[in-house]
Design a protein around this motif. Structure first.
Motif, short mmCIF file in Angstrom:
data_model
loop_
_atom_site.label_atom_id
_atom_site.label_comp_id
_atom_site.label_asym_id
_atom_site.label_seq_id
_atom_site.Cartn_x
_atom_site.Cartn_y
_atom_site.Cartn_z
N ALA A 14 0.72 -1.29 -0.06
CA ALA A 14 0.08 0.02 -0.12
C ALA A 14 0.86 1.25 -0.03
O ALA A 14 0.62 2.29 -0.84
CB ALA A 14 -0.83 0.06 1.23
N THR A 15 2.00 1.37 0.82
CA THR A 15 2.66 2.47 0.89
C THR A 15 3.57 2.67 -0.46
O THR A 15 3.50 3.90 -1.00
CB THR A 15 3.87 2.25 1.97
N CYS A 16 3.95 1.54 -1.09
CA CYS A 16 4.53 1.85 -2.40
C CYS A 16 3.82 2.16 -3.53
O CYS A 16 3.81 3.22 -4.21
CB CYS A 16 5.27 0.40 -2.93
N CYS A 17 2.61 1.51 -3.50
CA CYS A 17 1.43 1.92 -4.56
C CYS A 17 0.72 3.42 -4.54
O CYS A 17 0.72 3.81 -5.31
CB CYS A 17 0.60 0.81 -4.63
N SER A 18 0.45 3.60 -3.08
CA SER A 18 -0.21 4.85 -2.91
C SER A 18 0.75 5.88 -3.31
O SER A 18 0.24 6.90 -3.97
CB SER A 18 -0.63 4.64 -1.36
N LEU A 19 1.99 5.93 -2.84
CA LEU A 19 2.90 6.97 -3.27
C LEU A 19 3.09 7.22 -4.80
O LEU A 19 2.93 8.38 -5.35
CB LEU A 19 4.23 6.84 -2.82
N LEU A 208 -5.19 -6.47 -6.32
CA LEU A 208 -4.88 -5.65 -4.95
C LEU A 208 -3.81 -4.59 -5.19
O LEU A 208 -4.00 -3.40 -4.85
CB LEU A 208 -4.12 -6.43 -4.16
N VAL A 209 -2.82 -4.94 -6.31
CA VAL A 209 -1.55 -3.92 -6.83
C VAL A 209 -2.60 -2.73 -7.40
O VAL A 209 -2.27 -1.39 -7.23
CB VAL A 209 -0.66 -4.56 -7.52
N VAL A 210 -3.44 -3.05 -8.29
CA VAL A 210 -4.14 -2.07 -9.08
C VAL A 210 -4.97 -1.22 -7.99
O VAL A 210 -5.12 -0.02 -7.99
CB VAL A 210 -5.07 -2.56 -10.25
N ALA A 211 -5.62 -1.84 -6.98
CA ALA A 211 -6.44 -1.23 -5.98
C ALA A 211 -5.71 -0.23 -5.48
O ALA A 211 -6.07 1.20 -5.15
CB ALA A 211 -7.30 -2.08 -5.26
N PHE A 212 -4.40 -0.32 -4.96
CA PHE A 212 -3.61 0.43 -4.11
C PHE A 212 -3.11 1.42 -5.07
O PHE A 212 -2.88 2.66 -4.45
CB PHE A 212 -2.63 -0.59 -3.68
N LEU A 213 -2.67 1.38 -6.28
CA LEU A 213 -2.32 2.25 -7.29
C LEU A 213 -3.48 3.46 -7.60
O LEU A 213 -3.00 4.39 -7.72
CB LEU A 213 -1.84 1.67 -8.52
N VAL A 214 -4.73 3.08 -7.41
CA VAL A 214 -5.68 3.97 -7.84
C VAL A 214 -6.59 4.42 -6.60
O VAL A 214 -6.65 5.76 -6.60
CB VAL A 214 -6.63 3.13 -8.72
N ALA A 215 -7.00 3.46 -5.80
CA ALA A 215 -8.10 4.06 -4.76
C ALA A 215 -7.64 5.09 -3.68
O ALA A 215 -8.17 5.95 -3.59
CB ALA A 215 -8.83 2.72 -4.29
N PRO A 216 -6.51 4.68 -3.03
CA PRO A 216 -6.02 5.40 -1.85
C PRO A 216 -5.70 7.05 -2.46
O PRO A 216 -5.98 7.99 -1.93
CB PRO A 216 -4.72 4.65 -1.29
N ALA A 257 -7.44 -10.35 -0.23
CA ALA A 257 -6.82 -9.45 -1.21
C ALA A 257 -8.29 -8.75 -1.44
O ALA A 257 -8.47 -7.49 -1.86
CB ALA A 257 -6.29 -10.06 -2.48
N GLY A 258 -9.30 -9.37 -1.95
CA GLY A 258 -10.65 -8.92 -2.28
C GLY A 258 -11.23 -8.07 -1.23
O GLY A 258 -11.78 -7.16 -1.76
N ALA A 259 -11.28 -8.55 -0.03
CA ALA A 259 -11.61 -7.84 1.19
C ALA A 259 -10.66 -6.32 1.21
O ALA A 259 -11.34 -5.21 1.61
CB ALA A 259 -11.59 -8.26 2.50
N ILE A 260 -9.40 -6.34 1.21
CA ILE A 260 -8.84 -5.35 1.22
C ILE A 260 -9.04 -4.20 0.02
O ILE A 260 -9.55 -2.92 0.28
CB ILE A 260 -7.25 -5.56 1.14
N ALA A 261 -9.24 -4.66 -1.14
CA ALA A 261 -9.48 -4.01 -2.36
C ALA A 261 -10.95 -3.27 -2.07
O ALA A 261 -11.24 -1.93 -2.49
CB ALA A 261 -9.39 -4.73 -3.67
N THR A 262 -12.08 -4.16 -1.57
CA THR A 262 -13.25 -3.61 -1.27
C THR A 262 -13.17 -2.52 -0.30
O THR A 262 -14.10 -1.48 -0.46
CB THR A 262 -14.23 -4.73 -0.52
N VAL A 263 -12.48 -2.72 0.87
CA VAL A 263 -12.26 -1.51 1.67
C VAL A 263 -11.72 -0.13 1.02
O VAL A 263 -12.23 1.15 1.48
CB VAL A 263 -11.38 -1.96 3.11
#
Length: 292
Positions: A14-19, A208-216, A257-263
């Protein structure tokens, strides 16, 4: 202890992808991570064909090289074929992914090399791949150490190149005018995205990688107009999603992974509705007040 390692893995990704995602969404290239995660398949197959091994290192090297090639092709089609960036992304990743499928069916059809397994890893298996000393002492999961190194590299890249990344993202014309190479920093950023994507998707899954790159990052964009604050909020939202998503999955007995992406999606929805500056409900309330 398994819960700790899984949440820590999710938080590092999440840290890498969000940044990096904060820069991508402002450049309107949010889906480049999805493109890389699919386009690396031929690199994985070629690495297997050359080495005859399914070990992690040759697979990651092959995937990494194709990830870098993907970013070059996207920019090439965008700049010289003069197609929109999203079209260049779509053409590149579907073409390379299709080539990977063909290579598997022709050259690796009799081998247990499943593209679904390669591309969509399961974060629940992270605690099983431990680094053990000669004395039998566990040093923790191999994935955690690899992602920790990647996180440090991405953090150092953003800190050291913050001015150049900021200018080439917000005002590339001005950056070029003062001597900053927009092309160089584009490829450096895409290289960082490729490194993060390839290092992460085997263990946590491409979705999950794509979710972290986009959603946060998109959620943080709705919550603040200050870019440095946006970076911090995006990372915090990703880490919160890792915690909440894990325990949601345990409660539902479902995919972690699905639950984390849902959050992450729920976080975006809440920001979309209730953000103090950009929230939909807040805007409607202001309009009603002005109307009266």
């Amino acid at each position: 202890m398994n819960a700790f390692w899984i949440i820590l893995t999710g938080s590092l990704v999440a840290t890498c992808c969000s940044l990096l995602g904060c820069f991508l969404i402002l450049r309107r290239m949010a889906m480049v991570g999805d493109a890389i995660s699919h386009a690396v398949l031929p690199g994985i197959v070629i690495a297997f064909m050359l080495t005859g091994s399914r070990d992690t290192i040759p697979m990651l090297i092959g995937a990494g090289l194709l990830g870098v090639l993907t970013t070059f092709l996207i920019e090439f089609f965008h700049r010289f074929a003069r197609v929109q960036a999203d079209a260049a992304i779509g053409v590149t990743f579907t073409w390379l992914f299709a080539i990977g499928i063909i290579l598997i069916s022709v050259f690796a059809g009799q081998v247990d090399l499943d593209q679904d397994c390669v591309l969509y890893g399961e974060i629940a298996y992270v605690p099983l791949d431990l680094i053990l000393t000669d004395g039998g002492l566990s040093m923790g999961p191999r994935t955690v150490w690899m992602l920790a190194v990647v996180t440090l590299l991405i953090g150092a890249f953003i800190v050291l190149g913050y001015k150049e990344l900021f200018l080439t993202t917000f005002d590339p014309a001005f950056a070029a005018a003062i001597g900053i190479s927009t092309t160089l920093w584009y490829y450096l950023l895409m290289g960082a995205v490729s490194l993060t994507t390839v290092a992460s998707f085997e263990s946590v899954g491409a979705i999950l990688v794509v979710a972290f790159l986009v959603a946060p990052p998109a959620t943080a964009y709705l919550l603040t107009d200050d870019f440095k604050t946006m970076l911090g909020i995006a990372v915090a939202l990703g880490i919160i999603a890792s915690f909440a998503g894990y325990y949601l999955a345990v409660w539902m007995d479902g995919s972690i992974a699905g639950a984390i992406a849902t959050v992450t999606g729920i976080e975006f929805l809440l920001a979309f509705l209730f953000s103090p500056s950009h929230g939909r409900l807040r805007r409607q309330k202001r309009v009603q007040v002005v109307g009266h």
